[in-house]
Scaffold this active site. Structure first.
Site, PDB file in Angstrom:
ATOM      1  N   SER A  23      19.538  14.452 -31.518  1.00 24.30           N
ATOM      2  CA  SER A  23      19.945  15.271 -30.372  1.00 24.30           C
ATOM      3  C   SER A  23      18.773  15.954 -29.679  1.00 24.30           C
ATOM      4  CB  SER A  23      20.957  16.328 -30.831  1.00 24.30           C
ATOM      5  OG  SER A  23      20.441  17.060 -31.917  1.00 24.30           O
ATOM      6  N   THR A 155      48.628  29.293   7.655  1.00 23.21           N
ATOM      7  CA  THR A 155      49.408  28.811   6.512  1.00 23.21           C
ATOM      8  C   THR A 155      49.705  27.352   6.865  1.00 23.21           C
ATOM      9  OG1 THR A 155      51.545  29.384   7.482  1.00 23.21           O
ATOM     10  CG2 THR A 155      50.512  31.078   6.133  1.00 23.21           C
ATOM     11  N   HIS A 156      49.701  26.493   5.858  1.00 26.51           N
ATOM     12  CA  HIS A 156      49.864  25.033   6.086  1.00 26.51           C
ATOM     13  C   HIS A 156      48.809  24.518   7.078  1.00 26.51           C
ATOM     14  CE1 HIS A 156      53.870  25.730   4.315  1.00 26.51           C
ATOM     15  NE2 HIS A 156      53.910  26.764   5.134  1.00 26.51           N
ATOM     16  N   SER A 277      22.058  12.666  10.539  1.00 23.22           N
ATOM     17  CA  SER A 277      22.483  11.312  10.227  1.00 23.22           C
ATOM     18  C   SER A 277      21.344  10.361  10.558  1.00 23.22           C
ATOM     19  CB  SER A 277      23.717  10.968  11.071  1.00 23.22           C
ATOM     20  OG  SER A 277      23.803   9.570  11.266  1.00 23.22           O
ATOM     21  N   LYS A 283      24.357  14.252  15.142  1.00 23.94           N
ATOM     22  CA  LYS A 283      25.015  14.803  13.964  1.00 23.94           C
ATOM     23  C   LYS A 283      24.253  15.941  13.289  1.00 23.94           C
ATOM     24  CE  LYS A 283      28.865  12.628  12.899  1.00 23.94           C
ATOM     25  NZ  LYS A 283      29.014  12.071  11.580  1.00 23.94           N
ATOM     26  N   ASN A 285      25.327  17.715   9.754  1.00 25.08           N
ATOM     27  CA  ASN A 285      26.404  17.630   8.760  1.00 25.08           C
ATOM     28  C   ASN A 285      26.415  18.801   7.776  1.00 25.08           C
ATOM     29  OD1 ASN A 285      27.191  15.158   9.853  1.00 25.08           O
ATOM     30  ND2 ASN A 285      25.725  14.048   8.569  1.00 25.08           N
ATOM     31  N   GLU A 290      29.875  20.119   1.371  1.00 26.10           N
ATOM     32  CA  GLU A 290      30.526  18.919   0.829  1.00 26.10           C
ATOM     33  C   GLU A 290      30.095  18.642  -0.607  1.00 26.10           C
ATOM     34  OE1 GLU A 290      29.700  15.835   3.696  1.00 26.10           O
ATOM     35  OE2 GLU A 290      30.952  16.781   5.213  1.00 26.10           O
ATOM     36  N   TYR A 317      32.420  22.183 -39.860  1.00 27.15           N
ATOM     37  CA  TYR A 317      31.535  21.481 -38.926  1.00 27.15           C
ATOM     38  C   TYR A 317      31.739  19.968 -39.006  1.00 27.15           C
ATOM     39  CZ  TYR A 317      27.472  19.623 -36.561  1.00 27.15           C
ATOM     40  OH  TYR A 317      26.676  18.927 -35.703  1.00 27.15           O
ATOM     41  N   GLN A 322      28.272  18.112 -31.749  1.00 29.88           N
ATOM     42  CA  GLN A 322      26.976  17.944 -31.073  1.00 29.88           C
ATOM     43  C   GLN A 322      27.188  17.575 -29.601  1.00 29.88           C
ATOM     44  OE1 GLN A 322      23.542  16.243 -33.196  1.00 29.88           O
ATOM     45  NE2 GLN A 322      23.768  14.488 -31.838  1.00 29.88           N
ATOM     46  N   LYS A 325      26.759  19.960 -26.092  1.00 29.46           N
ATOM     47  CA  LYS A 325      25.572  20.423 -25.379  1.00 29.46           C
ATOM     48  C   LYS A 325      25.378  19.844 -23.983  1.00 29.46           C
ATOM     49  CE  LYS A 325      23.682  21.589 -29.705  1.00 29.46           C
ATOM     50  NZ  LYS A 325      24.926  21.068 -30.341  1.00 29.46           N
TER      51      LYS A 325
HETATM   52  N1  ARG Z   1      22.339  18.576 -33.886  1.00 34.55           N
HETATM   53  C1  ARG Z   1      23.420  19.193 -34.556  1.00 34.55           C
HETATM   54  C2  ARG Z   1      24.419  19.740 -33.516  1.00 34.55           C
HETATM   55  O1  ARG Z   1      24.047  19.840 -32.412  1.00 34.55           O
HETATM   56  C3  ARG Z   1      22.936  20.282 -35.430  1.00 34.55           C
HETATM   57  C4  ARG Z   1      23.794  20.574 -36.625  1.00 34.55           C
HETATM   58  C5  ARG Z   1      23.595  19.560 -37.622  1.00 34.55           C
HETATM   59  N2  ARG Z   1      24.334  19.783 -38.815  1.00 34.55           N
HETATM   60  C6  ARG Z   1      24.670  18.806 -39.625  1.00 34.55           C
HETATM   61  N3  ARG Z   1      25.317  19.100 -40.651  1.00 34.55           N
HETATM   62  N4  ARG Z   1      24.316  17.591 -39.363  1.00 34.55           N
HETATM   63  O2  ARG Z   1      25.534  20.033 -33.805  1.00 34.55           O
END
Ligand code: ARG
Length: 467
Positions: A23, A155-156, A277, A283, A285, A290, A317, A322, A325
């Site tokens: 990660s 409205t509408h 444009s 134009k 824009n 948007e 866990y 993971q 993130k």
């Molecule tokens: N990279 C992991 C996460 O973002 C960290 C935690 C890892 N823990 C484990 N038991 N592998 O969640």
């Protein structure tokens, strides 16, 4: 491939498995938080007699050195480490030797990553709050300047009754004010520290969790170690708050796109906030509006993604987590940029007062007031409604507005009409008579502005956990 857990394995991890699992490409965003959490952890370990003073000093010095070198670009965070936690620990051991190997005493990556992510989200709640406050400042300023800038309300998407630009902007002020309050609420609920929960069952070391929590500005430690490492509710709440912010921005964007269209011409977006444009030279824009409208989908997507990721995960866990993130980082960055750019576009946008007022005068926006006029002269409301309906039909045929008709024409439709009708249904009267709190009348708006000015001043000084 650098891992923290090679001991029990006899074979190398497959290259693709390693990459799939790693990660560091994205969790390096948590570098600062990882260092901060580790420093608090070892300071506590020393206080509890688990580390010597020298060991603690060496580790803290090592960690601050790593932080400085990364910040100054002298040390690069590279892919050869599995995640940011492994990178920091490996660097520490490389720099200070055996003492570095003691840093992870009484800690698991499960409570470590839970802490890092909490610290990150907590900081971003403040960051987004500041961006919202900037937008609220702009809105209140526009409100103060435009108390008698008349425009049609819809409205509408059909002209309904007249209002003012201040009143219309005030609606968005309330929405973004609620967003600020929502973030404050989430902050309070999430501000408990998971560190010391270990893998999920706490630890046999005599950790002082309350102390670690106070070192990092938390209200206190979380109360169930299993929940601590498995909880991502605060991320979901934050993504939900971001989604609501984006929904508000998107509605506002849509209105600006309409107001900027050739048919309306209520506003002119500043050159700095619009684009041209490649083929049509005429134009200009409303791309920023948007894009903000479009990016709303991304932030909603992040919320859906997290809700779905979390829905089937057993305690405690699991690696699924993971996945929290990338989507969260992207949603935060997207919302932040949308808030800042939208604010810039709004602050520089010019309002075309003539067009707004003309539009308010032409769309029978005073029809309700004309009916109320008859009611005040003793006509039952339902009859008055029907009379004005006929009057509007007559005007449409004649391509006229109610106030442009002569008193004779008006009397022909209802003898109750007298010369005072013109004043009673003028744009100014229509707006100024609406004086209940929350309505566009001048006195009512002034009171609301005073309350909201106070809200902004109070909120700027009350800074949550701001360091
Ligand atoms: N990279 C992991 C996460 O973002 C960290 C935690 C890892 N823990 C484990 N038991 N592998 O969640």
């Amino acid at each position: 491939m650098a891992q923290l857990w090679g001991g029990r394995f006899t074979k190398e991890t497959d290259r693709m498995v390693y990459q799939f699992n790693a990660s560091i490409k994205f969790d390096q965003k948590l570098f600062e938080q990882d260092i901060e959490g580790s420093i608090a952890h070892v300071v506590m370990l020393e206080k509890q007699g688990i580390l010597s003073c020298k060991e603690k000093d060496d580790i803290v010095k090592g960690l601050t050195g790593i932080r400085k070198d990364v910040e100054e670009g002298k040390l690069l965070i590279t892919d050869e480490y599995e995640d940011i936690h492994s990178f920091v620990e490996a660097m520490l051991i490389q720099r200070i030797g055996d003492a570095g190997k003691k840093m992870h005493t009484g800690r698991s990556r499960n409570d470590q990553v839970a802490l890092d992510m909490k610290l990150y989200v907590r900081g971003e709640i403040l960051h987004i709050t500041k961006a919202l406050q900037g937008l609220l400042d702009t809105l209140l300023h526009i409100m103060e300047e435009n108390l008698t800038a008349y425009m049609p309300g819809f409205t509408h998407l059909q002209k309904a009754q007249p209002t003012t630009l201040a009143h219309h902007m005030g609606a968005y002020f309330e929405m973004f004010k609620r967003d600020v309050l929502r973030l404050q609420d989430i902050y309070k609920r999430m501000n408990y520290c998971p560190l010391g929960s270990g893998a999920f069952a706490g630890t046999t070391y005599p950790l002082d969790r309350a102390y670690t929590a106070s070192l990092m500005g938390f209200e206190g430690p979380t109360l169930n170690s299993m929940d601590s490492v498995a909880d991502r509710d605060y991320i979901i709440e934050f993504l939900s708050a971001l989604s609501v912010i984006m929904m508000h921005l998107s509605r506002f964007s849509e209105e600006i796109i309409i107001w900027n269209s050739n048919e309306y011409r209520f506003v002119e977006i500043d050159d700095g906030f619009s684009t041209g444009s490649s083929i049509m030279p005429q134009k200009k824009n409303p791309d920023i509006a948007e894009l903000v409208r479009g990016k709303t989908g991304r932030v909603y997507g992040a919320l859906m993604s997290m809700l779905t990721t979390m829905k089937g995960i057993p305690l405690a866990y699991n690696k699924d987590m993971q996945e929290d993130k990338e989507v969260t980082f992207d949603a935060i960055e997207t919302t932040y940029h949308c808030l800042v750019l939208f604010n810039g576009m709004l602050a520089t946008m010019k309002f075309n007062y003539q067009n707004m007022e003309k539009s308010a005068m032409n769309g029978f926006t005073n029809a309700t007031d004309a009916a109320d006029y008859l009611v005040n002269k003793g006509v039952p409301f339902r009859d008055a409604h029907a009379i004005i309906g006929r009057l509007v039909l007559y005007c449409i045929e004649k391509n006229s507005s109610i106030d442009a008709l002569s008193i004779e024409e008006l009397k022909e439709i209802s003898p109750v009409f007298e010369a005072d009708v013109y004043d009673a249904i003028s744009l100014k009267t229509c707006v100024e008579k609406r004086l209940t709190i929350g309505a566009p009348g001048l006195k009512a708006m002034e009171e609301v502005i005073r309350i909201n000015r106070e809200f902004l001043d109070e909120n700027r000084t009350k800074s949550l956990g701001d360091k």
